[in-house]
Each structure stands twice: as structure tokens, then as C-alpha cells.
Design a protein around this motif. Structure first.
Motif, PDB file in Angstrom:
ATOM      1  N   SER A 148       0.819  -1.218   0.000  1.00 23.21           N
ATOM      2  CA  SER A 148       0.000   0.000   0.000  1.00 23.21           C
ATOM      3  C   SER A 148       0.847   1.261   0.000  1.00 23.21           C
ATOM      4  N   ASN A 149       2.130   1.109  -0.256  1.00 25.19           N
ATOM      5  CA  ASN A 149       3.028   2.254  -0.212  1.00 25.19           C
ATOM      6  C   ASN A 149       4.074   2.136  -1.323  1.00 25.19           C
ATOM      7  N   SER A 150       5.307   1.805  -0.971  1.00 26.61           N
ATOM      8  CA  SER A 150       6.404   1.790  -1.941  1.00 26.61           C
ATOM      9  C   SER A 150       6.322   0.660  -2.958  1.00 26.61           C
ATOM     10  N   TYR A 151       5.632  -0.426  -2.586  1.00 30.13           N
ATOM     11  CA  TYR A 151       5.598  -1.609  -3.462  1.00 30.13           C
ATOM     12  C   TYR A 151       4.238  -1.810  -4.134  1.00 30.13           C
ATOM     13  N   TYR A 152       3.578  -0.705  -4.386  1.00 31.61           N
ATOM     14  CA  TYR A 152       2.298  -0.766  -5.090  1.00 31.61           C
ATOM     15  C   TYR A 152       2.456  -1.374  -6.482  1.00 31.61           C
ATOM     16  N   PHE A 153       3.629  -1.184  -7.080  1.00 28.46           N
ATOM     17  CA  PHE A 153       3.873  -1.702  -8.431  1.00 28.46           C
ATOM     18  C   PHE A 153       3.793  -3.227  -8.494  1.00 28.46           C
TER      19      PHE A 153
END
Length: 335
Positions: A161-166
Motif C-alpha cells: 500500500s506504499n512503496s511496493y504498489y507496483f
């Protein structure tokens, strides 16, 4: 047992300046690469460090006192009064900045933020209260490892839900869940998805410290450096990839904080730094309202000038709070 933990106080003070630098975008006009790496590899260490050290100090208290409920309630109460006070201080600029002509929706949005992601730096205080309340239930049953395990699984959701949304770019059902969650609850940076893990790491460190089971200083230094190198690699890896919110959560951070705080606990220290401790707390609480009110009455843009002004004003306010003899000022303004 040593109870002053002076080097933790020193780092907290330095980090309180870093958090002001982060929130004033002090490096905005600098080289884009320098800005990216300093922001993510230095400034983003602050809140995880605060979580772990707060968990550590809470852990020391409950390990020395069998009345865990009493310790927990007193700890939360100590956090609650400043939380409410600074929440009220910041509500005017928050209202002005979010008002879009619809009074009802603006008030509704403010209420939602109070409960899920308060403005300024207060989300951390709320997250700390929630996390401590939850983990205390495990410690009453002498379960010190289980909240770390549960916290890691919850942290995975926070990462996505933050840096690893990709990671969920091509997984529609997960994207729907994450997007819906953020639409309702604003952020996964809270006491459940972030706080439980970092606070429980701090408590576990307190248990290791009390039992004399910390890794050797040499091993902690080596592992900390390895983790920091991994952080640099991770920050490079996620750059320019899809993210949501503020791109501030990293896989390696819990491990890095474990070894970093362990080092600070093992460095010999006989001095007390209570003034630095008080200033670090005050600066953390004061600086965001200062930024908000400057934004209301000035066109001072983000950058080095705003940073200097905010630091000076925050120090002055903190000085008067710390020097005050009034018990109510102490109760409502400082943790």
C-alpha cells in the motif's frame, strides 16, 4: 541496569532535525539524485527509529513491572494528552487547507483523518498508542515473538500500500482491495500495519537487553552496515516504479532498525541527555503546526529558508515549553 540510554537520546535529537528537514523539503532545489537518496536513506529512518526506541522503553517498563495493564494505560495516557492538544492546535490550518466550499464534507473528512491518519506528525503518536495497546495483550501472556511474526505479515500489506504498489500492477483484485482501503482509511502507515511490527521489535530488544542476549557489538555493526547497503539498493530498485502515498516503507527497514538500536544500546555511556530528549520530543510535536501556520500567513516556499525559519521558531517554542513550571503545560504539550 543502565537506564539513561544516552545515545538513543542523542540520535533522537538529530533525527528530530531530520524530520523537520523532510517536512520542509529542504533539499527540493538540490540535485534530484541527492534529494532522492538523502530523503529515503537518511530522513526516512526517523519514524521507524522512533517506533523501535519507544517500544524498547515501553518494554523496559513492562519487564520491570508485572502490572502490564497499569504500565500500558499510563503510557497511553501520557501520549493521549499531547495528541489531543496538538490535534486542536493544527485543526485550523488543516480546515483552511482542505475546505472546498462544502462545510459538511470538510468536517467529515477532518473527523476521518483524526481517527485514521491525523495531520502533521500526529499519525505516529496515534499509531504508537494503538500498537502498544495491541501488543500489550500478547505480553500479558508472555508471548514476545508472536507479535513480531504477526507484525511482519501486516507490514507486507503496508509495503504493497506504499512503496511496493507496483507489485500488484497486474493483479486487479489486489489493486481493488488496496485502493478501497486507502480511499476509506487514507493510509496503511498506522498502528496496525506498521506500528505493531516496529514496536514489538523494540520490546523484543528490551527483553534481549535485560537478559544480556544482544548480539556482540561487532556483529551488530557488521549486520547494520549490510542492511544499510541493502537499503540503498532497495531505494534504487523502487525508484521510478509505481507507488501510492509517500514511498516511505522498505522491506529491509525492520532489520536495519533492530541492529542500529542494538548498537546504540551497547555503546558505553555514563552521561544523561534528558534535555536533548525533551527537545527532540518537543521539536517533533511543534514543527508541523509551525509549518502549517506559516503556510497560512506567508508565501514562504518549501526549501532551505523555510527549514531555517521552522527550526528557529520550533526551538523557541520548545524552549518555553521545557522551561515552563506549569504542570498543565507539561501535561498537554510534551510526552
Amino acid at each position: 541496569m543502565k537506564r539513561d540510554f544516552g545515545y538513543i537520546d542523542i540520535v533522537k535529537f538529530i533525527f528530530s532535525i531530520f524530520i523537520i528537514a523532510l517536512h520542509t523539503l529542504v533539499l527540493e532545489s538540490f540535485n534530484i539524485d541527492v534529494n532522492w537518496y538523502i530523503t529515503h536513506c537518511i530522513f526516512r529512518l526517523v519514524v521507524p527509529f522512533f517506533f523501535v526506541t519507544s517500544g524498547f522503553l515501553y518494554g523496559i517498563k513492562i519487564l520491570n513491572n508485572k502490572e502490564i495493564d497499569v504500565v500500558t494505560n499510563n503510557y497511553i495516557k501520557k501520549l493521549l494528552y499531547p495528541f489531543v492538544f496538538w490535534l486542536l492546535v493544527g485543526i485550523i490550518p488543516e480546515f483552511v487547507q482542505t475546505f472546498d466550499g462544502n462545510l459538511f464534507l470538510t468536517i467529515l473528512n477532518l473527523i476521518r483523518k483524526v481517527f485514521f491518519y491525523p495531520w502533521g506528525a500526529l499519525w505516529y503518536i496515534l499509531a504508537l498508542m494503538v500498537a502498544i495497546f495491541i501488543v500489550s495483550k500478547f505480553y500479558k501472556r508472555s508471548k514476545f515473538t508472536l507479535p513480531i511474526i504477526i507484525g511482519f505479515f501486516l507490514y507486507i500489506f503496508a509495503l504493497i500500500s506504499n512503496s511496493y504498489y507496483f507489485v500488484i500492477d497486474d493483479i486487479n483484485i489486489f489493486k481493488i482491495i488496496v485502493d478501497l482501503y486507502n480511499k476509506i482509511f487514507i493510509s496503511s502507515r498506522n498502528g496496525i500495519f506498521v506500528g505493531i511490527l516496529f514496536v514489538s521489535i523494540g520490546v523484543f530488544l528490551a527483553k534481549m537487553y535485560r537478559n544480556g542476549n544482544l548480539f556482540s557489538l561487532r556483529k551488530n555493526v557488521i549486520l547494520c552496515l549490510v542492511c544499510y547497503l541493502i537499503l540503498i539498493f532497495e531505494v534504487t530498485f523502487i525508484r521510478n516504479r509505481a507507488y501510492i502515498e509517500d514511498n516511505s516503507l522498505f522491506v529491509i527497514m525492520p532489520f536495519l532498525m533492530f541492529f542500529f538500536v542494538s548498537i546504540l544500546l551497547q555503546i558505553s555511556n555514563n552521561k544523561r541527555y534528558t534535555k536533548l530528549r525533551s527537545y527532540s520530543i518537543c521539536l517533533y510535536l511543534v514543527h508541523r503546526p509551525v509549518i502549517a501556520y506559516i503556510g497560512l500567513f506567508s508565501n514562504l516556499l518549501y526549501g532551505i529558508k523555510l527549514f531555517i525559519v521552522v527550526v528557529i521558531i520550533s526551538f523557541v517554542i520548545s524552549y518555553f515549553i521545557i522551561k515552563s513550571k506549569n504542570k498543565y503545560i507539561k501535561l498537554f504539550t510534551i510526552i
